[in-house]
Design a protein around this motif. Structure first.
Motif, PDB file in Angstrom:
ATOM      1  N   ALA A 156      53.498  31.897  35.699  1.00 26.83           N
ATOM      2  CA  ALA A 156      53.405  32.309  34.004  1.00 26.83           C
ATOM      3  C   ALA A 156      52.767  31.744  33.359  1.00 26.83           C
ATOM      4  CB  ALA A 156      54.619  33.002  34.040  1.00 26.83           C
ATOM      5  N   TYR A 157      52.730  30.615  33.535  1.00 23.74           N
ATOM      6  CA  TYR A 157      52.383  29.874  32.230  1.00 23.74           C
ATOM      7  C   TYR A 157      50.476  29.474  32.299  1.00 23.74           C
ATOM      8  CZ  TYR A 157      51.349  25.693  29.080  1.00 23.74           C
ATOM      9  OH  TYR A 157      51.110  24.979  28.344  1.00 23.74           O
ATOM     10  N   LEU A 158      50.192  29.726  33.541  1.00 19.11           N
ATOM     11  CA  LEU A 158      48.860  29.961  33.169  1.00 19.11           C
ATOM     12  C   LEU A 158      47.926  31.784  32.888  1.00 19.11           C
ATOM     13  CD1 LEU A 158      48.366  27.174  36.139  1.00 19.11           C
ATOM     14  CD2 LEU A 158      48.272  27.248  33.531  1.00 19.11           C
ATOM     15  N   ASN A 159      49.395  32.317  33.147  1.00 20.52           N
ATOM     16  CA  ASN A 159      48.506  33.837  32.951  1.00 20.52           C
ATOM     17  C   ASN A 159      47.598  33.736  31.989  1.00 20.52           C
ATOM     18  OD1 ASN A 159      47.939  36.987  33.256  1.00 20.52           O
ATOM     19  ND2 ASN A 159      49.968  36.860  34.376  1.00 20.52           N
ATOM     20  N   PRO A 160      46.268  34.363  32.090  1.00 12.51           N
ATOM     21  CA  PRO A 160      45.625  34.585  30.242  1.00 12.51           C
ATOM     22  C   PRO A 160      46.196  35.503  29.370  1.00 12.51           C
ATOM     23  CG  PRO A 160      43.517  34.593  32.184  1.00 12.51           C
ATOM     24  CD  PRO A 160      45.600  33.914  33.006  1.00 12.51           C
ATOM     25  N   LEU A 161      46.697  36.032  30.019  1.00 16.74           N
ATOM     26  CA  LEU A 161      47.600  37.328  29.313  1.00 16.74           C
ATOM     27  C   LEU A 161      48.754  36.740  28.160  1.00 16.74           C
ATOM     28  CD1 LEU A 161      47.593  40.847  31.237  1.00 16.74           C
ATOM     29  CD2 LEU A 161      46.278  39.701  29.617  1.00 16.74           C
ATOM     30  N   ASN A 162      49.122  35.028  28.800  1.00 17.37           N
ATOM     31  CA  ASN A 162      50.185  35.084  28.236  1.00 17.37           C
ATOM     32  C   ASN A 162      49.512  33.743  27.246  1.00 17.37           C
ATOM     33  OD1 ASN A 162      52.360  36.552  29.720  1.00 17.37           O
ATOM     34  ND2 ASN A 162      52.593  35.293  31.056  1.00 17.37           N
ATOM     35  N   MET A 163      48.430  34.027  26.801  1.00 19.62           N
ATOM     36  CA  MET A 163      48.067  32.527  26.037  1.00 19.62           C
ATOM     37  C   MET A 163      48.112  32.811  24.668  1.00 19.62           C
ATOM     38  SD  MET A 163      45.851  31.021  28.501  1.00 19.62           S
ATOM     39  CE  MET A 163      46.258  30.044  30.787  1.00 19.62           C
ATOM     40  N   ARG A 164      48.574  33.697  24.146  1.00 16.06           N
ATOM     41  CA  ARG A 164      48.807  33.726  22.467  1.00 16.06           C
ATOM     42  C   ARG A 164      48.997  32.931  22.017  1.00 16.06           C
ATOM     43  NH1 ARG A 164      50.367  38.930  24.610  1.00 16.06           N
ATOM     44  NH2 ARG A 164      49.490  40.643  23.874  1.00 16.06           N
ATOM     45  N   GLY A 165      49.585  31.669  22.369  1.00 13.26           N
ATOM     46  CA  GLY A 165      50.535  30.684  22.011  1.00 13.26           C
ATOM     47  C   GLY A 165      49.169  29.760  21.810  1.00 13.26           C
ATOM     48  N   LEU A 166      47.664  29.592  22.451  1.00 13.91           N
ATOM     49  CA  LEU A 166      46.944  29.017  22.148  1.00 13.91           C
ATOM     50  C   LEU A 166      45.546  29.634  21.654  1.00 13.91           C
ATOM     51  CD1 LEU A 166      44.479  29.318  23.960  1.00 13.91           C
ATOM     52  CD2 LEU A 166      46.211  28.302  25.447  1.00 13.91           C
ATOM     53  N   SER A 167      46.260  31.127  20.415  1.00 16.56           N
ATOM     54  CA  SER A 167      44.896  31.695  20.316  1.00 16.56           C
ATOM     55  C   SER A 167      45.261  31.999  19.253  1.00 16.56           C
ATOM     56  CB  SER A 167      44.328  32.392  21.368  1.00 16.56           C
ATOM     57  OG  SER A 167      45.430  33.232  21.777  1.00 16.56           O
ATOM     58  N   VAL A 168      46.656  32.690  19.433  1.00 19.74           N
ATOM     59  CA  VAL A 168      46.676  33.736  18.006  1.00 19.74           C
ATOM     60  C   VAL A 168      47.899  33.217  16.942  1.00 19.74           C
ATOM     61  CG1 VAL A 168      45.244  35.663  18.400  1.00 19.74           C
ATOM     62  CG2 VAL A 168      47.855  35.296  18.859  1.00 19.74           C
ATOM     63  N   ASP A 169      48.323  31.575  17.421  1.00 20.95           N
ATOM     64  CA  ASP A 169      49.831  31.680  16.677  1.00 20.95           C
ATOM     65  C   ASP A 169      49.943  30.834  16.292  1.00 20.95           C
ATOM     66  OD1 ASP A 169      51.904  31.126  16.514  1.00 20.95           O
ATOM     67  OD2 ASP A 169      52.948  29.932  18.731  1.00 20.95           O
ATOM     68  N   PHE A 170      50.105  31.147  14.414  1.00 19.05           N
ATOM     69  CA  PHE A 170      50.053  30.026  13.411  1.00 19.05           C
ATOM     70  C   PHE A 170      51.595  30.079  13.155  1.00 19.05           C
ATOM     71  CE2 PHE A 170      46.461  32.276  10.961  1.00 19.05           C
ATOM     72  CZ  PHE A 170      45.388  31.729  11.535  1.00 19.05           C
ATOM     73  N   SER A 171      52.413  29.085  14.470  1.00 23.70           N
ATOM     74  CA  SER A 171      53.688  28.377  13.892  1.00 23.70           C
ATOM     75  C   SER A 171      54.318  28.832  13.295  1.00 23.70           C
ATOM     76  CB  SER A 171      53.252  27.170  13.474  1.00 23.70           C
ATOM     77  OG  SER A 171      54.197  26.573  13.548  1.00 23.70           O
ATOM     78  N   GLY A 172      54.683  28.912  12.063  1.00 23.54           N
ATOM     79  CA  GLY A 172      55.804  29.483  10.763  1.00 23.54           C
ATOM     80  C   GLY A 172      55.534  30.782  10.964  1.00 23.54           C
ATOM     81  N   LEU A 173      54.281  30.693  10.642  1.00 27.97           N
ATOM     82  CA  LEU A 173      53.666  32.007   9.224  1.00 27.97           C
ATOM     83  C   LEU A 173      53.550  33.550  10.623  1.00 27.97           C
ATOM     84  CD1 LEU A 173      50.651  30.393   7.622  1.00 27.97           C
ATOM     85  CD2 LEU A 173      53.345  31.001   6.769  1.00 27.97           C
ATOM     86  N   GLY A 174      53.791  32.786  12.377  1.00 26.82           N
ATOM     87  CA  GLY A 174      54.318  33.645  13.201  1.00 26.82           C
ATOM     88  C   GLY A 174      52.634  34.615  13.699  1.00 26.82           C
ATOM     89  N   LEU A 175      52.036  35.371  14.192  1.00 27.67           N
ATOM     90  CA  LEU A 175      51.365  35.650  15.217  1.00 27.67           C
ATOM     91  C   LEU A 175      50.203  36.300  14.999  1.00 27.67           C
ATOM     92  CD1 LEU A 175      52.674  36.539  18.166  1.00 27.67           C
ATOM     93  CD2 LEU A 175      51.748  34.572  17.588  1.00 27.67           C
ATOM     94  N   ILE A 176      49.118  35.792  14.674  1.00 27.46           N
ATOM     95  CA  ILE A 176      47.572  37.090  13.776  1.00 27.46           C
ATOM     96  C   ILE A 176      47.681  38.475  15.171  1.00 27.46           C
ATOM     97  CG2 ILE A 176      47.502  35.247  12.036  1.00 27.46           C
ATOM     98  CD1 ILE A 176      44.730  34.886  14.092  1.00 27.46           C
ATOM     99  N   ASP A 177      46.874  39.276  14.563  1.00 26.94           N
ATOM    100  CA  ASP A 177      46.228  40.084  15.603  1.00 26.94           C
ATOM    101  C   ASP A 177      44.930  39.639  15.742  1.00 26.94           C
ATOM    102  OD1 ASP A 177      48.068  42.552  14.845  1.00 26.94           O
ATOM    103  OD2 ASP A 177      47.451  42.842  13.050  1.00 26.94           O
TER     104      ASP A 177
END
Length: 640
Positions: free
Chosen positions: A498-519
Motif C-alpha cells: 500500500a505504501y508504494l502505491n503511487p495513488l497513495n503518495m499525496r504525502g510526498l507531492s501535495v502535503d503542506f504538513s499543518g497547512l493541509g493538502l493542496i489541490d
C-alpha cells in the motif's frame, strides 16, 4: 548577458502585469461590496450580559460567557478591531449575522489560546476579519477580567500586496515557460532554477512566523545550536528557540505587536517560561556521532548566523534561516540536473513537487538529505558513462563524500553510499585504484551504519517515541518481532504494497504538513509520468545501465524502505499492532527519482520531437503554477 537582460525583462513584465491585475481585482471588490464603513461602534451596543462598565466606555467581563451585542445597519465592514486591556489572553469570540450568513459566523484569535498559559500579557488589540455586511455582532469573553476599551470598524488596505505578489510570481513562471518552450535559449537546469526561485518568492510571501512543517520546532532548535552563537552573542531572547507553539497571527496589525514585543525582550529581563526546551541526548553513544547527525542543519545555521551578524530582528533571522535552507536545496538540485547524463526531466519534476519545496522552505534536514541523495545518484550515473575517460580524483572524492554527507542526519539511508561499489573496476584506471576507492567507500558506509545501529545495540531500543501513543514500547516491540517473525514479515509486505502505491503518495507531492493538502495531486502524478516518458524518448546516446545493476539498486531501495518502516514500527507503533505508524510518504523522496530512472531503457535512441529544454518547460511550468496556487489557497490568502 543576453539571458540576464531577458530575465530582467520578464521580471518587469511580470511585475507590471501583477500591478494591473491587483488594481483590477481591488477595484472590482470595492464595486461589488461598496465602500467599507470605518468608525467607532461602541454606541451600537444594545445588550450587555456578564460585563460591567468600567470607567467611561470600558467593559470588564465578570464571568465566562460574558456577552456584548451590537446592532448594526448592515453596512459593509472589513475588519473589527477590539481595544483590550487586562487579561487580554482571555479568549474572545466574535459572532456576526448577515443576510449571506443568517446562521452566523464565529471568529476567534488563535494567538490568545497560545499565550493564555504564559505570563505574557502584551497584546492590546484583537482584529477580526469580517468582510461582510453584518446586522448584528456578538462579542463573548471566555473568562473573567477581560477589559474591552473600544470596538472599532477599520478598513483593510486598499490593495492586497500579497495577492499581487503571488500573481507576479505566477506570471513570471508562465513567461519563463513560454521563453523556454519557443526560444530554447535556456537549458533545463536554468528553467528549473528560475521556476523554483519564483516558487520560493511565493513561499516567502505566504509563510507563517510559526512552526508549520513537520517537527519544525525541533529542527529550528538544532539549527539554532549550530549557528555559531558564541561568535555573535545574542542580546535578545529568541522566542522561536524557546517555544513549541508560537503566537502567530494572520492579521498584520496583530503580528506587528507580536514581533515588536519579542524583539524587545532582553536576555537579562526574561526568564525561560514559555515552554520547555530539550536538547539532551537520548543515548550515551549519541555523543560519538552527534556532529554527523547535525550536519544537515548547516544551511539554515549559516543563514541565521549572518542574520544575527547584521543585527536583524529575531523574526527576520527566523526567515533568513528558512530562506538559506531553500537556496541550498535549489543549488544542489541545479548541480544534480547539470551532472545527470540522462533523466533530467524526471529528476527536475520530482525535485520541484510542492511538498519537497515546502519542506525546503522550512526548518528541516530533509532538504539536505533529498538534494544530496539526488546528487549522489547523478554522480554515480555520470561515472558510468565514459568508457574511455577514467574517473578523476575529484570524482572519487565526491562519489564518497556526497552520499556520506547526505545520509548523516538520517543514516538509515546509508545504502546510498554503496552505489559507488557498483562502478566497474576498469573505470578507475586499474585494479589497485579500484580496491582503494571501494575500501574507502566501505568504511564510509560502516561509519554511517554505526551512527544509527550502534546506539541501538549498545544502549538498547529504549522506550520509543511517546508521540506514537501509550502502547509504544520499543523494547517490547523488538521482543514481539523476534518472537513472531513470519507475522511481522506478512504485515510488512502488506504495508509496503500500500505504501508504494503511487495513488497513495499525496504525502510526498501535495502535503503542506499543518497547512493541509493542496489541490492537483492527479495532475502532478500525470506530469511526473509524462516526464518519465520524455526521458524515455531522449536521443542523447549514453552507456546502458546493466540489468544486474538496476536490480541491485532496486533491491537496495526496497530494503531501505523496509528498514525505515521497521525502525518506525519499533519506535513509534504500539506493541503487536499490525499497522505501521509514523511512516510518511515523504520518506520516499530520497529514493523516488533514482527508482524511476531505473525504468528508463537508456540504450534506446529515438528521434526527439522536442528539445530537453522544451520538455522541461512543459513539465516545470504547470508544477510551479500549481505550487504557487497551493500556497495562495492554504496560507497566503488568509493574511489581512
Amino acid at each position: 548577458m543576453k539571458q540576464l537582460l531577458i530575465i530582467l525583462g520578464i521580471i518587469l513584465v511580470s511585475a507590471a502585469a501583477a500591478v494591473v491585475s491587483e488594481l483590477s481585482f481591488s477595484k472590482w471588490e470595492r464595486m461589488k461590496n461598496g465602500e467599507a464603513f470605518a468608525g467607532n461602534l461602541m454606541h451600537n451596543i444594545s445588550y450587555v450580559e456578564g460585563f460591567e462598565i468600567e470607567g467611561t466606555e470600558s467593559y470588564k467581563s465578570q464571568s465566562e460567557g460574558a456577552k456584548l451585542v451590537l446592532n448594526l445597519d448592515g453596512a459593509y465592514l472589513d475588519h473589527i478591531l477590539l481595544h483590550v486591556g487586562l487579561h487580554v489572553n482571555t479568549p474572545i469570540a466574535l459572532k456576526f449575522y448577515s443576510e449571506n450568513k443568517p446562521e452566523g459566523v464565529t471568529l476567534t484569535r488563535p494567538w490568545q489560546e497560545r499565550l493564555k498559559t504564559t505570563p505574557y500579557n502584551f497584546m492590546r488589540t484583537a482584529v477580526f476579519r469580517v468582510e461582510d455586511s453584518p446586522k448584528q455582532l456578538e462579542i463573548t469573553a471566555q473568562g473573567a477580567g477581560l477589559v474591552i476599551a473600544g470596538i472599532v470598524a477599520v478598513k483593510k488596505e486598499k490593495y492586497n500586496v500579497r495577492r499581487g505578489g503571488m500573481m507576479g510570481f505566477g506570471y513570471f513562471i508562465f513567461l519563463v515557460g513560454i521563453w523556454a518552450l519557443f526560444f530554447r535559449s535556456l537549458d533545463v537546469g536554468r528553467v528549473l532554477v528560475l521556476v523554483l526561485l519564483a516558487v520560493s518568492g511565493s513561499m516567502a510571501l505566504g509563510t507563517q512566523l510559526n512552526f508549520v512543517s513537520w517537527d519544525e520546532s525541533i529542527h529550528y532548535r538544532r539549527a539554532n545550536l549550530q549557528s555559531w552563537q558564541a561568535m555573535v552573542p545574542q542580546t535578545v531572547h529568541d522566542v522561536f528557540s524557546r517555544a513549541y507553539v508560537l503566537p502567530f497571527s494572520y492579521s498584520y496589525r496583530e503580528q506587528k505587536q507580536i514581533n515588536e514585543f519579542f524583539n524587545a525582550q532582553k536576555i537579562q529581563q526574561t526568564s525561560n517560561v514559555i515552554s520547555r526546551n530539550s536538547t539532551t541526548a537520548d543515548h550515551a553513544t549519541d555523543r560519538w556521532f552527534h556532529w554527523y547527525r547535525e550536519i544537515g542543519y548547516i544551511p539554515p545555521a549559516v543563514g541565521m548566523f549572518f542574520g544575527r551578524l547584521f543585527e536583524l530582528p529575531n523574526h527576520a533571522v527566523f526567515q533568513v534561516g528558512r530562506i538559506s535552507n531553500l537556496i541550498f536545496y535549489i543549488g544542489i538540485i541545479f548541480l544534480t540536473v547539470k551532472v545527470l547524463p540522462f533523466g533530467k526531466i524526471t529528476f527536475a519534476a520530482i525535485a520541484s513537487l510542492p511538498t519537497p519545496v515546502f519542506i525546503a522552505a522550512h526548518y528541516s534536514y530533509d532538504p539536505w538529505l533529498t538534494s544530496l541523495s539526488f546528487l549522489s545518484f547523478a554522480l554515480f550515473l555520470n561515472a558510468l558513462q565514459s568508457k574511455t575517460e577514467k574517473i578523476s580524483f575529484l570524482q572519487k572524492v565526491l562519489l564518497i563524500a556526497v552520499p556520506f554527507a547526505a545520509v548523516g542526519p538520517k543514516a538509515i539511508y546509508c545504502s546510498i553510499i554503496l552505489l559507488s561499489l557498483l562502478i566497474p573496476n576498469d573505470r578507475f584506471g586499474g585494479l589497485r585504484q579500484a580496491i582503494v576507492f571501494k575500501v574507502a567507500a566501505s568504511f564510509a558506509f560502516l561509519f554511517a551504519f554505526a551512527s544509527f545501529a550502534l546506539p541501538f545495540l549498545v544502549d538498547g531500543p529504549g522506550r520509543g517515541d511517546s508521540r506514537g501513543g501509550a502502547g509504544v514500547n520499543s523494547t517490547d516491540q523488538v521482543a514481539y518481532v523476534l518472537a513472531n517473525p513470519m507475522v511481522y514479515i506478512g504485515n510488512l509486505l502488506e504495508f509496503m504494497t500500500a505504501y508504494l502505491n503511487p495513488l497513495n503518495m499525496r504525502g510526498l507531492s501535495v502535503d503542506f504538513s499543518g497547512l493541509g493538502l493542496i489541490d492537483g495531486f492527479y495532475i502532478l502524478l500525470a506530469l511526473v509520468a509524462v516526464a518519465l516518458w520524455m526521458d524515455f524518448t531522449e536521443p542523447k546516446p549514453v552507456v546502458a545501465l546493466p540489468a544486474t545493476t538496476r536490480v541491485i539498486i532496486l533491491m537496495g531501495c526496497l530494503f531501505t524502505v523496509a528498514l525505515v518502516a521497521t525502525a518506525l514500527y519499533i519506535s513509534y507503533t504500539a506493541v503487536g499492532s499490525p499497522r505501521f505508524s509514523g511512516v510518511q510518504s515523504r520518506y520516499l523522496l530520497p529514493l523516488l527519482a533514482p527508482v524511476l530512472l531505473l525504468l528508463i531503457p537508456i540504450s534506446r535512441h529515438p528521434k526527439a520531437v522536442l528539445s530537453t529544454t522544451q520538455k522541461g518547460a512543459l513539465i516545470l511550468t504547470p508544477i510551479g503554477l500549481l505550487t504557487v496556487f497551493g500556497i495562495w489557497t492554504t496560507t497566503a490568502s488568509s493574511f489581512y
